[in-house]
Write an enzyme that holds these catalytic residues in place. Structure first.
Site, PDB file in Angstrom:
ATOM      1  N   GLN A 131       4.532  -3.570  -0.392  1.00  0.00           N
ATOM      2  CA  GLN A 131       5.391  -4.380   0.341  1.00  0.00           C
ATOM      3  C   GLN A 131       4.841  -4.974   1.530  1.00  0.00           C
ATOM      4  O   GLN A 131       5.434  -5.639   2.476  1.00  0.00           O
ATOM      5  CB  GLN A 131       6.660  -3.963   0.669  1.00  0.00           C
ATOM      6  CG  GLN A 131       7.868  -3.674  -0.980  1.00  0.00           C
ATOM      7  CD  GLN A 131       8.962  -2.622  -0.838  1.00  0.00           C
ATOM      8  OE1 GLN A 131      10.125  -2.599  -0.189  1.00  0.00           O
ATOM      9  NE2 GLN A 131       9.136  -1.198  -0.859  1.00  0.00           N
ATOM     10  N   ASN A 132       4.006  -3.918   2.062  1.00  0.00           N
ATOM     11  CA  ASN A 132       3.328  -4.170   3.398  1.00  0.00           C
ATOM     12  C   ASN A 132       2.648  -5.079   3.606  1.00  0.00           C
ATOM     13  O   ASN A 132       2.017  -5.502   2.870  1.00  0.00           O
ATOM     14  CB  ASN A 132       2.754  -2.260   3.908  1.00  0.00           C
ATOM     15  CG  ASN A 132       3.254  -1.597   3.342  1.00  0.00           C
ATOM     16  OD1 ASN A 132       4.922  -1.341   3.311  1.00  0.00           O
ATOM     17  ND2 ASN A 132       2.849  -0.337   3.489  1.00  0.00           N
ATOM     18  N   VAL A 133       2.183  -5.338   4.809  1.00  0.00           N
ATOM     19  CA  VAL A 133       2.139  -6.936   5.008  1.00  0.00           C
ATOM     20  C   VAL A 133       0.887  -6.941   6.013  1.00  0.00           C
ATOM     21  O   VAL A 133       0.170  -7.274   6.415  1.00  0.00           O
ATOM     22  CB  VAL A 133       2.756  -8.089   5.858  1.00  0.00           C
ATOM     23  CG1 VAL A 133       4.131  -8.475   5.163  1.00  0.00           C
ATOM     24  CG2 VAL A 133       3.632  -7.159   6.874  1.00  0.00           C
ATOM     25  N   ASP A 134       0.278  -5.107   6.261  1.00  0.00           N
ATOM     26  CA  ASP A 134      -0.725  -5.149   7.000  1.00  0.00           C
ATOM     27  C   ASP A 134      -1.913  -4.504   6.121  1.00  0.00           C
ATOM     28  O   ASP A 134      -3.193  -4.477   7.434  1.00  0.00           O
ATOM     29  CB  ASP A 134      -0.598  -3.638   7.869  1.00  0.00           C
ATOM     30  CG  ASP A 134      -0.303  -2.760   6.275  1.00  0.00           C
ATOM     31  OD1 ASP A 134      -0.574  -2.546   5.592  1.00  0.00           O
ATOM     32  OD2 ASP A 134       0.481  -1.269   6.861  1.00  0.00           O
ATOM     33  N   HIS A 158       5.403  -9.332   0.300  1.00  0.00           N
ATOM     34  CA  HIS A 158       6.338  -9.946   1.044  1.00  0.00           C
ATOM     35  C   HIS A 158       4.439 -10.461   1.433  1.00  0.00           C
ATOM     36  O   HIS A 158       4.834 -11.199   3.013  1.00  0.00           O
ATOM     37  CB  HIS A 158       7.167  -9.315   1.963  1.00  0.00           C
ATOM     38  CG  HIS A 158       8.281  -8.335   1.287  1.00  0.00           C
ATOM     39  ND1 HIS A 158       8.128  -7.294   1.699  1.00  0.00           N
ATOM     40  CD2 HIS A 158       8.322  -8.671  -0.221  1.00  0.00           C
ATOM     41  CE1 HIS A 158       9.492  -6.868   0.659  1.00  0.00           C
ATOM     42  NE2 HIS A 158       9.319  -7.492  -0.113  1.00  0.00           N
TER      43      HIS A 158
END
Length: 365
Positions: A131-134, A158
């Site tokens: 779910q992380n966008v990093d 995401h």
């Protein structure tokens, strides 16, 4: 339009049983057995808790509530509204994101990212859904997997902060747009450089949003126009990062691929997430409905506690996952130089738990 910010339902928190505390030794043994000591295939689903040791704050605390009680996200319909009001939302978003992106851009994978990368490299967990966008899962394994292999093995549910797209579908690298923002707003560029020079970056949420003081003049911030649109004789500053905002639907191909990953694997390991967002929770429900074992490794309550078939271990992933890899791989963890290097890698830069980070206060703006 009324869109709410996802959270753990109150009914789940009220009915959640007290989590049984276990020792790290028990957790290591239990997770290793869950992974089948290398037999079968396990999908992994990760959330913001995985990146905390990289200095990126989680959204929610132990009870599922927001760590920043004043967090007010911008919704998709607000950001992309083709009106003066929408332009105001974009000014607010891009000013805050202009200051908040560098800490995310510069963050480095921590031991949990590398432990999961070692499991992927060893074919124990072929797929990671994050779910992380990093982009930190990509960073942890980029030295052994090329871009094509990473795209197959890592699904960013995401999206990503590292690229942007305009309303007409033109994309560009985020750093290019970051530079454009700085050139259009020289006073804020100087302020951002001062933050970096003094290492006094503001509180940053996992989506790159930062806290700015009341009275900040967002209406004076200039959002550049899409250069590709300009070449087509069109003026367009409706630009957003390739991140799924609250109120925005996940693309069908991403949704379908996440379902396929659950279906292709024998079990699901969930790491560092409260599962408050439905896009993640439905993957757990799909695994349970398909009679696949699910194990959650997270600190505090999760939405999975409403599913009786899900097992939960309340513990930080960073405390156990390296040792899990060693136990699952046995002597191979030391003999394989790539895996051994991964298990020695990773930064630990945990952000403070308090709410009261210094708020940057620019002068002359």
């Amino acid at each position: 339009m009324r869109v709410s910010v996802p959270t753990i339902p109150d009914s789940v928190l009220r009915n959640a049983q007290q989590t049984v505390k276990v020792t790290p030794a028990y957790a290591i043994e239990r997770i290793s057995r869950f992974l089948g000591h290398g037999s079968g295939k396990t999908a992994v689903l990760t959330g913001a808790g995985v990146s905390v040791d990289s200095g990126i704050r989680a959204y929610r605390g132990h009870r599922g509530s927001y760590l920043n009680p004043n967090y007010k996200p911008i919704f998709y319909h607000e950001l992309m509204e083709p009106t003066a009001k929408g332009a105001g939302f974009r000014q607010r978003y891009w000013l805050r994101s202009y200051l908040g992106y560098p800490p995310v851009r510069d963050a480095q994978p921590n031991p949990t990212h590398f432990a999961l990368a070692a499991l992927q490299y060893s074919s124990i967990t072929p797929h990671v859904i994050t779910q992380n966008v990093d982009g930190l899962h990509h960073k942890a394994i980029h030295h052994v997997w090329n871009a094509e292999r990473r795209e197959k093995g890592i699904l960013e549910l995401h999206g990503t902060l590292h690229s942007v797209k305009c309303s007409h579908g033109h994309t560009m690298e985020r750093q290019q747009f970051q530079d454009m923002l700085g050139e259009a707003n020289p006073q804020w560029k100087a302020f951002a450089e001062e933050l970096e020079r003094t290492n006094s970056r503001p509180r940053t949420n996992p989506d790159g949003d930062v806290v700015l003081p009341e009275g900040t003049r967002y209406d004076q911030f200039i959002v550049p126009e899409c250069p590709s649109c300009l070449r087509e004789n069109r003026r367009n500053s409706m630009i957003k990062p390739e991140v799924i905002f609250f109120g925005e639907s996940i693309p069908a191909e991403v949704r379908d691929r996440s379902f396929d990953i659950i279906d292709q694997n024998d079990r699901l390991l969930v790491v560092g997430t409260t599962l408050a967002t439905f896009s993640a929770f439905r993957l757990v429900k799909r695994a349970v409905q398909n009679h696949k074992p699910v194990l959650v490794l997270n600190v505090g309550h999760t939405r999975a506690q409403e599913l009786a078939a899900v097992e939960t271990i309340d513990m930080p992933a960073g405390a156990v996952l390296r040792d899990v890899v060693k136990q699952v791989l046995g002597s191979g963890a030391a003999e394989n130089k790539t895996v051994a290097k991964m298990l020695e890698s990773g930064v630990v830069r945990t952000p403070p738990d308090d709410y009261d980070d210094p708020v940057p206060r620019p002068t002359g703006l």
